[in-house]
Design a protein around this motif. Structure first.
Motif, mmCIF file in Angstrom:
data_model
loop_
_atom_site.group_PDB
_atom_site.id
_atom_site.type_symbol
_atom_site.label_atom_id
_atom_site.label_comp_id
_atom_site.label_asym_id
_atom_site.label_seq_id
_atom_site.Cartn_x
_atom_site.Cartn_y
_atom_site.Cartn_z
ATOM 1 N N TYR A 56 0.820 -1.204 0.000
ATOM 2 C CA TYR A 56 0.000 0.000 0.000
ATOM 3 C C TYR A 56 0.857 1.259 0.000
ATOM 4 O O TYR A 56 0.529 2.241 -0.658
ATOM 5 C CB TYR A 56 -0.949 0.017 1.205
ATOM 6 N N PHE A 57 1.985 1.239 0.718
ATOM 7 C CA PHE A 57 2.863 2.401 0.762
ATOM 8 C C PHE A 57 3.480 2.672 -0.608
ATOM 9 O O PHE A 57 3.527 3.814 -1.057
ATOM 10 C CB PHE A 57 3.960 2.199 1.820
ATOM 11 N N LEU A 58 3.962 1.621 -1.274
ATOM 12 C CA LEU A 58 4.556 1.802 -2.607
ATOM 13 C C LEU A 58 3.512 2.258 -3.630
ATOM 14 O O LEU A 58 3.816 3.054 -4.519
ATOM 15 C CB LEU A 58 5.241 0.524 -3.073
ATOM 16 N N THR A 59 2.278 1.766 -3.499
ATOM 17 C CA THR A 59 1.209 2.221 -4.384
ATOM 18 C C THR A 59 0.953 3.709 -4.172
ATOM 19 O O THR A 59 0.841 4.471 -5.141
ATOM 20 C CB THR A 59 -0.074 1.413 -4.136
ATOM 21 N N GLY A 60 0.874 4.140 -2.929
ATOM 22 C CA GLY A 60 0.699 5.566 -2.637
ATOM 23 C C GLY A 60 1.869 6.390 -3.119
ATOM 24 O O GLY A 60 1.701 7.506 -3.625
ATOM 25 N N LEU A 61 3.079 5.850 -2.996
ATOM 26 C CA LEU A 61 4.273 6.551 -3.461
ATOM 27 C C LEU A 61 4.260 6.713 -4.982
ATOM 28 O O LEU A 61 4.615 7.778 -5.502
ATOM 29 C CB LEU A 61 5.516 5.784 -3.010
ATOM 30 N N LEU A 62 3.833 5.677 -5.704
ATOM 31 C CA LEU A 62 3.741 5.782 -7.166
ATOM 32 C C LEU A 62 2.676 6.790 -7.582
ATOM 33 O O LEU A 62 2.888 7.573 -8.525
ATOM 34 C CB LEU A 62 3.451 4.416 -7.779
ATOM 35 N N TYR A 63 1.536 6.802 -6.910
ATOM 36 C CA TYR A 63 0.515 7.801 -7.221
ATOM 37 C C TYR A 63 1.027 9.214 -6.933
ATOM 38 O O TYR A 63 0.778 10.147 -7.696
ATOM 39 C CB TYR A 63 -0.772 7.546 -6.431
ATOM 40 N N TRP A 64 1.756 9.385 -5.844
ATOM 41 C CA TRP A 64 2.327 10.690 -5.518
ATOM 42 C C TRP A 64 3.350 11.117 -6.573
ATOM 43 O O TRP A 64 3.380 12.270 -6.993
ATOM 44 C CB TRP A 64 2.980 10.641 -4.140
ATOM 45 N N LEU A 65 4.181 10.169 -7.001
ATOM 46 C CA LEU A 65 5.207 10.462 -8.006
ATOM 47 C C LEU A 65 4.574 10.910 -9.318
ATOM 48 O O LEU A 65 5.018 11.885 -9.937
ATOM 49 C CB LEU A 65 6.087 9.228 -8.223
ATOM 50 N N PHE A 66 3.519 10.220 -9.738
ATOM 51 C CA PHE A 66 2.867 10.609 -10.984
ATOM 52 C C PHE A 66 2.133 11.937 -10.851
ATOM 53 O O PHE A 66 1.939 12.630 -11.846
ATOM 54 C CB PHE A 66 1.912 9.514 -11.454
ATOM 55 N N GLU A 67 1.716 12.289 -9.665
ATOM 56 C CA GLU A 67 1.094 13.602 -9.489
ATOM 57 C C GLU A 67 2.131 14.712 -9.567
ATOM 58 O O GLU A 67 1.841 15.807 -10.052
ATOM 59 C CB GLU A 67 0.368 13.658 -8.148
ATOM 60 N N LYS A 68 3.343 14.431 -9.113
ATOM 61 C CA LYS A 68 4.390 15.457 -9.105
ATOM 62 C C LYS A 68 5.072 15.618 -10.461
ATOM 63 O O LYS A 68 5.652 16.654 -10.721
ATOM 64 C CB LYS A 68 5.452 15.133 -8.042
#
Length: 157
Positions: A58-70
């Motif tokens: 779940y943390f890596l999924t959230g990190l990937l979503y954050w990365l694509f937002e940035k």
């Protein structure tokens, strides 16, 4: 409105922290294990190890979503993000509602004390969630990431 400011990566990071806290609280018992019986072989996994795997996922999924937002030129498809988030976070909520409400939902019949409906319902729920996450949620997430990476956006000013 505050709900419009909550993004997918916020939800996944909150759920990952909840998984870690619940797992640490419920794993204080050294006998809390997950045992999987495959034919004549038992696989025994501690609940804390399952907690760490789920937290990391779940943390890596959230990190990937954050990365694509940035990333300024990479955009994910919003309906695919909503479907993926609903499947993963919804399955988390449904599972824990079953665990916390088990005393109110399941009554043990005194005539058949060995027949435990609670464990059957929880096992069926886990299997269904696993299939939905594996065959719907993860492919949608991978397709969404690949489309976001490969799609070109025209930034004409």
């Amino acid at each position: 409105m505050i709900l419009k400011k909550i993004k997918a990566h916020h939800l996944f990071l909150i759920v990952s922290i909840l998984i870690l806290l619940i797992g640490m609280y419920r794993s204080t018992d050294p006998n809390s294990i997950l045992d999987i019986n495959v034919h004549d072989t038992y696989y025994v996994i501690s609940n804390y190890d399952c907690t760490l795997v789920l937290f990391t996922t779940y943390f890596l999924t959230g990190l990937l979503y954050w990365l694509f937002e940035k990333l300024p030129q990479k955009q994910l498809i919003k309906p695919l993000t909503i479907i993926h988030s609903t499947i993963l976070i919804g399955s988390f909520i449904i599972y824990w509602l079953l665990i916390f409400l088990d005393d109110k939902l399941f009554v043990i019949d005194p005539n058949f004390p060995l027949l435990n409906y609670k464990d059957q319902v929880i096992n069926i729920t886990l299997v269904l969630e696993l299939f939905i996450i594996t065959f719907v949620g993860i492919p949608i997430f991978i397709i969404n990431l690949l489309i976001g990476l490969l799609r070109r956006t025209d930034n004409k000013i």
